[in-house]
Scaffold this motif. Structure first.
Motif, PDB file in Angstrom:
ATOM      1  N   ASN A 943      23.558  41.938 -29.086  1.00  0.00           N
ATOM      2  CA  ASN A 943      24.823  41.769 -29.788  1.00  0.00           C
ATOM      3  C   ASN A 943      24.568  41.639 -31.284  1.00  0.00           C
ATOM      4  O   ASN A 943      23.595  41.013 -31.713  1.00  0.00           O
ATOM      5  CB  ASN A 943      25.524  40.520 -29.236  1.00  0.00           C
ATOM      6  CG  ASN A 943      26.902  40.326 -29.820  1.00  0.00           C
ATOM      7  OD1 ASN A 943      27.037  39.936 -30.972  1.00  0.00           O
ATOM      8  ND2 ASN A 943      27.919  40.617 -29.038  1.00  0.00           N
ATOM      9  N   SER A 974      24.602  46.398 -31.205  1.00  0.00           N
ATOM     10  CA  SER A 974      25.978  46.840 -30.977  1.00  0.00           C
ATOM     11  C   SER A 974      26.739  45.670 -30.354  1.00  0.00           C
ATOM     12  O   SER A 974      26.252  44.550 -30.331  1.00  0.00           O
ATOM     13  CB  SER A 974      25.995  48.050 -30.036  1.00  0.00           C
ATOM     14  OG  SER A 974      25.614  47.643 -28.741  1.00  0.00           O
ATOM     15  N   TYR A 975      27.924  45.960 -29.848  1.00  0.00           N
ATOM     16  CA  TYR A 975      28.663  44.930 -29.106  1.00  0.00           C
ATOM     17  C   TYR A 975      28.714  45.293 -27.635  1.00  0.00           C
ATOM     18  O   TYR A 975      29.627  44.929 -26.922  1.00  0.00           O
ATOM     19  CB  TYR A 975      30.061  44.752 -29.695  1.00  0.00           C
ATOM     20  CG  TYR A 975      30.028  44.140 -31.072  1.00  0.00           C
ATOM     21  CD1 TYR A 975      29.854  42.772 -31.234  1.00  0.00           C
ATOM     22  CD2 TYR A 975      30.134  44.936 -32.203  1.00  0.00           C
ATOM     23  CE1 TYR A 975      29.791  42.207 -32.495  1.00  0.00           C
ATOM     24  CE2 TYR A 975      30.077  44.388 -33.466  1.00  0.00           C
ATOM     25  CZ  TYR A 975      29.905  43.026 -33.604  1.00  0.00           C
ATOM     26  OH  TYR A 975      29.841  42.470 -34.849  1.00  0.00           O
ATOM     27  N   LEU A 977      26.703  44.242 -25.524  1.00  0.00           N
ATOM     28  CA  LEU A 977      26.378  43.028 -24.785  1.00  0.00           C
ATOM     29  C   LEU A 977      27.082  41.866 -25.434  1.00  0.00           C
ATOM     30  O   LEU A 977      27.282  41.845 -26.653  1.00  0.00           O
ATOM     31  CB  LEU A 977      24.871  42.787 -24.809  1.00  0.00           C
ATOM     32  CG  LEU A 977      24.099  43.750 -23.916  1.00  0.00           C
ATOM     33  CD1 LEU A 977      22.705  43.945 -24.417  1.00  0.00           C
ATOM     34  CD2 LEU A 977      24.106  43.260 -22.483  1.00  0.00           C
ATOM     35  N   PRO A 979      27.465  37.984 -26.904  1.00  0.00           N
ATOM     36  CA  PRO A 979      26.508  37.166 -27.645  1.00  0.00           C
ATOM     37  C   PRO A 979      25.641  36.343 -26.687  1.00  0.00           C
ATOM     38  O   PRO A 979      26.108  35.868 -25.661  1.00  0.00           O
ATOM     39  CB  PRO A 979      27.398  36.246 -28.484  1.00  0.00           C
ATOM     40  CG  PRO A 979      28.714  36.920 -28.546  1.00  0.00           C
ATOM     41  CD  PRO A 979      28.852  37.703 -27.291  1.00  0.00           C
TER      42      PRO A 979
ATOM     43  N   GLU B  98      31.642  53.123 -31.380  1.00  0.00           N
ATOM     44  CA  GLU B  98      32.025  51.809 -30.876  1.00  0.00           C
ATOM     45  C   GLU B  98      32.944  51.144 -31.896  1.00  0.00           C
ATOM     46  O   GLU B  98      32.643  51.143 -33.086  1.00  0.00           O
ATOM     47  CB  GLU B  98      30.762  50.961 -30.662  1.00  0.00           C
ATOM     48  CG  GLU B  98      30.989  49.754 -29.791  1.00  0.00           C
ATOM     49  CD  GLU B  98      29.688  49.000 -29.508  1.00  0.00           C
ATOM     50  OE1 GLU B  98      28.993  49.362 -28.557  1.00  0.00           O
ATOM     51  OE2 GLU B  98      29.382  48.070 -30.266  1.00  0.00           O
ATOM     52  N   GLY B 100      35.513  47.609 -32.750  1.00  0.00           N
ATOM     53  CA  GLY B 100      35.772  46.223 -32.369  1.00  0.00           C
ATOM     54  C   GLY B 100      34.489  45.452 -32.137  1.00  0.00           C
ATOM     55  O   GLY B 100      33.382  45.923 -32.415  1.00  0.00           O
ATOM     56  N   THR B 101      34.645  44.236 -31.630  1.00  0.00           N
ATOM     57  CA  THR B 101      33.497  43.350 -31.461  1.00  0.00           C
ATOM     58  C   THR B 101      33.591  42.597 -30.142  1.00  0.00           C
ATOM     59  O   THR B 101      34.616  42.627 -29.469  1.00  0.00           O
ATOM     60  CB  THR B 101      33.445  42.283 -32.580  1.00  0.00           C
ATOM     61  OG1 THR B 101      34.630  41.495 -32.493  1.00  0.00           O
ATOM     62  CG2 THR B 101      33.324  42.904 -33.947  1.00  0.00           C
ATOM     63  N   CYS B 102      32.514  41.936 -29.796  1.00  0.00           N
ATOM     64  CA  CYS B 102      32.515  40.962 -28.709  1.00  0.00           C
ATOM     65  C   CYS B 102      31.840  39.721 -29.270  1.00  0.00           C
ATOM     66  O   CYS B 102      30.659  39.751 -29.596  1.00  0.00           O
ATOM     67  CB  CYS B 102      31.756  41.505 -27.498  1.00  0.00           C
ATOM     68  SG  CYS B 102      31.693  40.332 -26.137  1.00  0.00           S
ATOM     69  N   LEU B 104      31.839  35.115 -29.691  1.00  0.00           N
ATOM     70  CA  LEU B 104      31.841  33.896 -28.883  1.00  0.00           C
ATOM     71  C   LEU B 104      32.830  32.888 -29.464  1.00  0.00           C
ATOM     72  O   LEU B 104      32.800  32.605 -30.661  1.00  0.00           O
ATOM     73  CB  LEU B 104      30.438  33.285 -28.874  1.00  0.00           C
ATOM     74  CG  LEU B 104      30.218  32.101 -27.938  1.00  0.00           C
ATOM     75  CD1 LEU B 104      30.213  32.557 -26.491  1.00  0.00           C
ATOM     76  CD2 LEU B 104      28.910  31.400 -28.272  1.00  0.00           C
ATOM     77  N   PHE B 111      33.541  34.312 -24.124  1.00  0.00           N
ATOM     78  CA  PHE B 111      33.473  35.550 -24.898  1.00  0.00           C
ATOM     79  C   PHE B 111      34.867  36.019 -25.303  1.00  0.00           C
ATOM     80  O   PHE B 111      35.805  35.972 -24.513  1.00  0.00           O
ATOM     81  CB  PHE B 111      32.787  36.643 -24.088  1.00  0.00           C
ATOM     82  CG  PHE B 111      31.398  36.278 -23.639  1.00  0.00           C
ATOM     83  CD1 PHE B 111      30.462  35.797 -24.546  1.00  0.00           C
ATOM     84  CD2 PHE B 111      31.024  36.384 -22.307  1.00  0.00           C
ATOM     85  CE1 PHE B 111      29.177  35.440 -24.142  1.00  0.00           C
ATOM     86  CE2 PHE B 111      29.745  36.038 -21.887  1.00  0.00           C
ATOM     87  CZ  PHE B 111      28.824  35.562 -22.808  1.00  0.00           C
ATOM     88  N   VAL B 115      35.990  44.992 -27.724  1.00  0.00           N
ATOM     89  CA  VAL B 115      35.164  46.151 -28.034  1.00  0.00           C
ATOM     90  C   VAL B 115      35.706  47.367 -27.288  1.00  0.00           C
ATOM     91  O   VAL B 115      36.293  47.245 -26.211  1.00  0.00           O
ATOM     92  CB  VAL B 115      33.688  45.866 -27.671  1.00  0.00           C
ATOM     93  CG1 VAL B 115      33.490  45.713 -26.178  1.00  0.00           C
ATOM     94  CG2 VAL B 115      32.760  46.927 -28.237  1.00  0.00           C
TER      95      VAL B 115
END
Lengths: 1060, 269
Positions: A943, A974-975, A977, A979, B98, B100-102, B104, B111, B115
């Motif tokens: 991540n 990347s995203y 996975l 965090p 890709e 967006g994001t993932c 915490l 989460f 994404v």
């Protein structure tokens, strides 16, 4: 096409260059275009011959390949999409795309007309023609002065010399110790010939046999006494009947199980039927990214004052989409449960869950269903055992399961104080059983509402006491990473949608605690009554489907392979776990205590009679000389010699650095047969070159969870170099071993080993075809009497043959066998033995009497976490060894510190995930540059937030390490996975650094006390083999329990600098 | 002439590279180095078991560290040696995007998932007004009269100037070695341009291009443009995607023959 030569082309081309500079659409078109037909090499080459073939090498699902051959060489490959588009048009005026684009209608009729290959398939020619194919037998020559593992230590040998050396090693190993000394490992051969052969052979030999497999082991182990060893999920096309698909830890576009064509079918289900699909996975795989839809769920919020729902009168029987009235869904008047305001929750397409916490997520969902009263009480009472407190039943267990394995008690005892006495080796049938206090699933769910100090999920500081429901879900959320409202929404959607399909795959089961997750999957489906419904299913797809039942006879390697060997009477061999092979080779002990091994070996090699027939029910025979006693030995299990065919266990099994130590310093002899010099083969004493699947003819069955199609494997080319086919090698080697040990051929089979292989283990393609192509009676009754089977010659031309199961006539794997009792209420006929659930109760067990009895005898040593023993007799979440719970300073999971290793004193803040790759089948194809180079990053995925904290940018060379080893690979940032999680894909070849500066200290247990870890200097792996990071300490009662390897969810760290 | 084009359904593509692998398989004999990097060990059966490497294992016993894909401790490998024997040109290219994001949420340790991944696979778009044709000083790139495919007329006439590669917005002209300019003009190994042929050889016998026939999730199609439009419906297709580079060049709009269906938002109620 123009006949002008290339030379005249050149002239014309040059002359016309000026005209062309103005663009080809301008000017005199005739003048420009006429001579400019395509180059002569753009003419279709009709000289090429097409040979039909199929996948191999552990690509279990198979697909249709067309190999273009010219002048004895394979030129190109195409697949099932190679059908003339004009011909299709004529055939299907209304559906011009039927053949190129299968339509929803044709697919729901079960006609998956094209089994197209994925990227892996297109690299098989390249694999065969790799410059580093093994070309002749090799023998390790110590006079060359190189250690084991160094490829310079080999010299060329003749087949005769190499075979003699191999035979001598096997015989020496056999003679060196009287009982327990040959480890047998096989792998990605074409037809699992080794399994069949050795299963037969071992009645004469005291083999050490691995009682697990790295792919489906935990599924097999879990189903054994939860839903029955030979239970089945629903046929593939039954997905069309589902109204909600919950895919968990599976991506059909990558896996070698099911296959890409199942993914395509789901694409059509998403597009045309608008079925909602949610994917739960630790990684944003392509099922999550491209297939899943997400879903919006509306439900009532839980109020702090709300109480556990109580079910009253049955109110409704769902009439839609089931087969018979007696298999209907049931619902009830509910008192209590959630009373709050209605809320809408959007479940995203991808629900990210931390590796190896999947069981906790599932338990939390089952808790939601229980508290809200959304379960199917009647199904739980009638077809299951152990959900409700104090449930009392009379066992309807069959004496044996469909594969012929006995369902017998492992020990004397009673199930509950008022239960009947049960005796070792005797069937459970007719015995009264009562769930002992504290062992029901209901009590387990209620126990979550205790403080963490007391083993529950409520914070020990008392902060959750005012709203225990929220407290339980918040703990699950902290642990899994899935927020409480999404847990609720998925649970409610799965329970209320009838039917709903849980497509639970192989990912989460590849963990230390994966067996319990699989068990929970069966329970999750059963709790909602989906188990035996059309459009539903028993909860896992990662095992047998009834698709195999369309044929009268089907090759099923599973029941005589390690993977289904869950009873000790099956072969009179010493069972251990493949993950434990290095530990066993080093210490003589497979992580169990010596006392446990002594007890287990006696049990495994004793003579047991079938109480009903007085004979052994297992086809592979029984040791004539009585139980083997290994007490008092220096090494309870002596592993001197491995024979490895088409397998690369150093890469595909846990703890690669320990494999290196075991193979280099401890194992006396290693015999390898393969296509390439794999990392494992480098440690061999003898290496045999084996032909590829293009070099002989055969008939291809998919794995038992694959499609219904069967495929023709044509012989495209002659065997290259000095390679032998696998069957020729096996016949010769084992005939020679047979002779050397003075065992007459007749002991093995009439006609000896060659005949046995030819008749049973691997008959010719045509012989196999004729026995395995006939439709079953079941299929004829269910689908159609009218089946025209092609001749062998016709199959050769077409390449594959398919018996399809229409979606409106699905095979519901658990339809019959979930009827409790001995009489089918529909037909009033006695239910045949093999239609009963082959568990100790004849029901789906939330509480297992078998494992309960086993646990009473085989106590786990609390001071030794590595020791064997069942962890639970009730389905529940078990924390992973070195799991996420250990990353916190407190048991409430509120103070994150990272995992502190007592051995290395390092702190690891990341969890690793070793998912299966799209571009390899296990470790196969990793040396094939054509496919490997297309995958830009094959190192570690992480991540972007974690990468930024460590100063890592996309493409940086980084070290990924833990106490077991270190790899040096490129980072893919990347995203993809969440965090805190990194992924290293399974199967990359181990390539140890030779530079002295690229060494790290790791901690390895080489002591038979199973506790003492010592520092060892090892090279950094520059390849990026995921199993450098994984844990080999995994054995869990291998006598009764099969396992996969612990691939997910341990601690690691990623850094730009090398660890000490 | 009936101009052919491609159709790409982004809602189905998962970037699995099967199209690209199928392309490389079908066009193996058309790679730019097909007559340079020959698998000499496959020349005839006699040589298979010959002593060509001094009778040694594989690529040479004792040299494996250097002669194999095994990396040495500096991370060097001998990939290049192996790469000789398959098609390096990417006539078809698959890209991943890709958004967006993932992240915490630290208060709940859960989460926050936002994404989204999309793919694009393109080969040559067989433009109606191809800029590569305009810039080629040798007049060596032309439109096929039957399909409208943009084809290299003669491999030998290419002078490896790279102008076509520069001009094409999508990198359709390819070389087996991107360092082609470094080779001397008279070097027989000097890479020449090769490109997607639309598989006109396959089309001529009634088959679709290799990439299309291989795509197992049916994200790709090809056919005469008017047929594609009729089949997918004018309202359902677009000629642009955010991930698809503009067809505007200094020499005008190339008029690519490719149609798209964009990845949809699909949350279900």
């Amino acid at each position: 096409m123009s006949n002008i030569s290339r030379r005249s082309f050149l002239k014309v081309g040059a002359a016309l260059s000026a005209a062309a500079a103005f663009g080809c659409t301008k000017g005199d078109e005739d003048e420009v275009y006429t001579p400019l037909s395509p180059q002569d090499d753009l003419v279709f080459d009709t000289e090429e011959k097409v040979v039909c073939s199929s996948g191999a090498y552990n690509c279990g699902s198979r697909c249709h390949h067309k190999i273009h051959v010219k002048n004895g060489r394979m030129i190109a490959m195409t697949s099932a999409g190679d059908v003339p588009y004009d011909a299709c048009k004529e055939l299907n005026e209304n559906n011009p795309d039927e053949f190129v684009h299968d339509t929803l209608a044709t697919m729901s009729e079960g006609k998956q007309v094209q089994y197209r290959a994925c990227a892996r398939g297109y690299s098989y020619i390249s694999k065969t023609y790799q410059p580093d194919r093994l070309k002749y037998p090799l023998i390790r020559d110590e006079t060359l002065g190189f250690p084991k593992g160094d490829v310079r230590g080999f010299r060329r040998a003749t087949w005769d010399e190499a075979l003699k050396k191999a035979v001598n090693m096997i015989v020496a190993s056999y003679n060196a110790s009287d009982d327990t000394n040959i480890g047998y490992v096989t792998g990605t051969g074409r037809q699992w010939i080794h399994y069949n052969l050795v299963a037969r052979f071992r009645k004469k030999f005291p083999w050490v046999w691995f009682n697990n497999n790295e792919s489906t082991g935990n599924t097999d182990g879990a189903k054994f006494d939860s839903i029955g060893g030979t239970s089945k999920s629903n046929s593939r096309t039954d997905r069309f009947n589902s109204k909600f698909i919950l895919t968990w830890g599976q991506d059909n576009s990558s896996t070698t199980f099911y296959q890409v064509n199942a993914y395509w079918m789901e694409t059509k289900i998403r597009e045309d039927l608008k079925t909602p699909i949610v994917v739960i996975s630790s990684t944003y795989n392509d099922a999550a990214a491209m297939l899943a839809t997400g879903v919006e769920v509306t439900y009532k919020k839980w109020q702090p004052s709300d109480t556990t729902a109580v079910l009253g009168q049955e109110t409704e029987v769902y009439q839609e989409n089931y087969i018979d009235g007696d298999l209907a869904y049931h619902s009830y008047e509910i008192t209590g449960g959630a009373t709050g305001a209605s809320t809408k929750v959007q479940v995203p397409a991808w629900v990210a869950c931390r590796p190896a916490t999947d069981g906790a997520l599932m338990v939390a969902m089952m808790y939601v269903i229980y508290k809200r009263g959304l379960y199917d009480r009647k199904f739980l009472q009638d077809a299951c055992f152990g959900f409700f407190k104090g449930q009392e039943i009379i066992s309807t267990a069959p004496a044996k399961c469909q594969a012929g394995m006995p369902v017998w008690a492992p020990h004397d005892g009673k199930i509950g104080d008022t239960g009947d006495q049960i005796s070792t080796g005797k069937t459970f049938t007719g015995k009264k059983m009562v769930v002992p206090a504290g062992y029901s699933f209901e009590e387990y769910l209620e126990s979550l509402e205790q403080s963490t100090a007391a083993g529950g999920w409520l914070s020990s500081d008392g902060s959750d006491d005012s709203n225990k429901y929220a407290g339980v879900l918040n703990y699950a959320a902290r642990l899994t990473g899935v927020s409480a409202d999404i847990i609720e929404a998925i649970a409610i959607k799965y329970a209320e949608t009838k039917p709903a399909f849980l497509e639970a795959g192989g990912g989460p089961q590849r963990a230390y605690n994966g067996l319990e997750w699989c068990w929970l999957c069966f329970c999750f489906a059963a709790m909602c009554g989906h188990t035996n419904k059309r459009g539903g299913g028993p909860g896992m797809t990662m095992y047998s489907t009834p698709d195999e039942m369309v044929y009268e006879e089907r090759l099923s390697s599973a029941w005589n392979s390690g993977s289904s060997r869950v009873d000790p009477w099956s072969g009179a061999t010493i069972a251990t776990n493949l993950s434990a092979y290095p530990h066993t080779a080093i210490t003589g002990n497979d992580w169990r205590t010596p006392e446990q091994i002594v007890e287990a070996v006696k049990l495994e090699t004793a003579w047991y009679e079938n109480p009903q027939t007085g004979e052994s029910t297992y086809p592979y025979g029984i040791r004539p000389n009585g139980p083997i006693d290994v007490s008092g030995r220096e090494k309870p299990i002596q592993l001197d010699c491995f024979v490895v065919v088409h397998a690369n266990y150093m890469v595909s099994q846990a703890n690669t650095n320990k494999w290196a130590v075991a193979l280099r310093d401890h194992l006396k002899s290693l015999i390898v047969a393969d296509l390439h010099m794999t990392p494992t083969a480098r440690y061999a004493d003898v290496v045999f070159p084996i032909a590829s699947h293009f070099e002989s003819e055969y008939f291809g069955d998919p794995f038992i969870f694959g499609p219904t199609a069967r495929f023709y494997h044509g012989k495209a080319i002659e065997p290259m170099y000095e390679c032998w086919t696998e069957e020729k090698f096996e016949q010769t080697l084992w005939s020679m071993v047979n002779d050397a040990l003075g065992i007459s051929n007749g002991d093995i089979t009439e006609g000896g080993i060659p005949a046995y292989i030819a008749e049973t283990a691997r008959p010719s393609g045509e012989a196999t075809y004729t026995t395995r192509i006939a439709p079953s009676t079941y299929y004829k009754e269910l689908v159609t009497e009218n089946v025209q089977t092609p001749s062998w010659e016709e199959l050769k031309n077409k390449g594959f043959y398919d018996l399809t199961i229409p979606a409106d006539k699905p095979m519901v794997g658990m339809r019959d066998i979930t009827i409790p009792g001995s009489v089918d209420p529909k037909t009033n006929q006695e239910i045949p033995e093999d239609h009963k659930i082959a568990t100790s109760t004849g029901r789906i067990n939330f509480f297992s009497p078998f494992w309960y009895l086993r646990m009473q005898t085989l106590k786990q040593d609390p001071a030794n976490p590595a020791s064997a023993g069942f962890r639970t007799a009730t389905a529940k979440y078990i924390p992973n060894r070195e799991g996420y719970e250990k990353f916190f300073a407190d048991i409430d999971l509120k103070n994150f510190t990272g995992f502190k290793s007592a051995n290395s004193q390092r702190t690891y803040k990341l969890l690793y995930l070793c998912n299966k790759p799209r571009y390899r089948a296990q470790s196969v194809l990793d040396n094939v540059s054509m496919i490997k180079n297309e995958v830009k990053h094959h190192g570690v995925r992480m991540n972007a937030i974690d990468a930024a904290e460590r100063g890592i940018k996309d493409g940086d060379l980084v070290y990924v390490y833990n106490d077991r080893g270190c790899i040096k690979v490129h980072a893919e940032v990347s995203y993809r996975l969440p965090p805190g999680v990194v992924s290293v894909e399974h199967g990359v070849w181990y390539r140890p650094a030779t530079d002295e500066n690229e060494q790290v200290t790791i901690w390895m247990c080489k002591n038979k006390d199973n506790k003492t870890y010592e520092p060892v200097k090892v090279p950094v792996d520059l390849g990026g083999c995921a199993n450098v990071l994984t844990d080999d300490c995994f054995t869990l009662d291998p006598t009764f329990c099969v396992q996969t390897l612990a691939a997910q969810g341990g601690p690691c760290e990623v850094s730009l600098t090398k660890p000490e | 002439m009936s101009q052919w084009g491609f159709y790409f359904n982004q809602d189905r593509c998962l970037g699995c590279l099967t199209c690209k692998m199928a392309c490389k398989n079908w066009n193996e004999k058309r790679r730019g180095d097909a007559s340079i990097n020959i698998r000499s060990y496959l020349q005839d059966n006699q040589e298979y078991a010959s002593e060509q490497n001094g009778g040694e294992y594989g690529v040479g016993l004792g040299q494996e560290e250097n002669q194999n894909i095994y990396l040495d401790s500096e991370g060097r490998s001998n990939y290049e040696e192996f790469n000789k024997f398959y098609m390096k040109e990417d006539w078809r290219r698959v890209e991943t995007y890709e958004y967006g994001t993932c992240s915490l949420d630290k208060s709940t340790n859960t989460f926050v998932q936002g994404v989204d991944r999309r793919y694009l696979t393109i080969s040559c778009n067989h433009c109606s007004d191809p800029v590569c044709v305009k810039v080629c000083p040798m007049g060596n790139i032309r439109k096929d009269p039957v399909t409208g495919a943009v084809l290299v007329v003669s491999y030998e006439s290419c002078i490896s100037c790279g102008k076509c590669k520069e001009a094409c917005p999508w990198d359709a002209p390819q070389f087996y070695d991107n360092n082609f300019a470094a080779y001397k003009q008279d070097d027989p190994k000097r890479p020449k341009m090769t490109k997607c042929t639309l598989c006109v050889d396959r089309i001529s016998v009634g088959l679709k291009p290799a990439c299309v026939a291989a795509c197992w999730n049916r994200a790709l199609d090809a056919g005469p443009v008017e047929e594609l439009i009729a089949k997918y419906g004018e309202g359902n297709i677009t000629t642009t995607l955010p991930e698809f580079k503009s067809s505007q060049t200094p020499l005008g709009d190339t008029q690519p023959n490719i149609f798209f269906k964009k990845k949809t938002d699909r949350i279900r109620k």
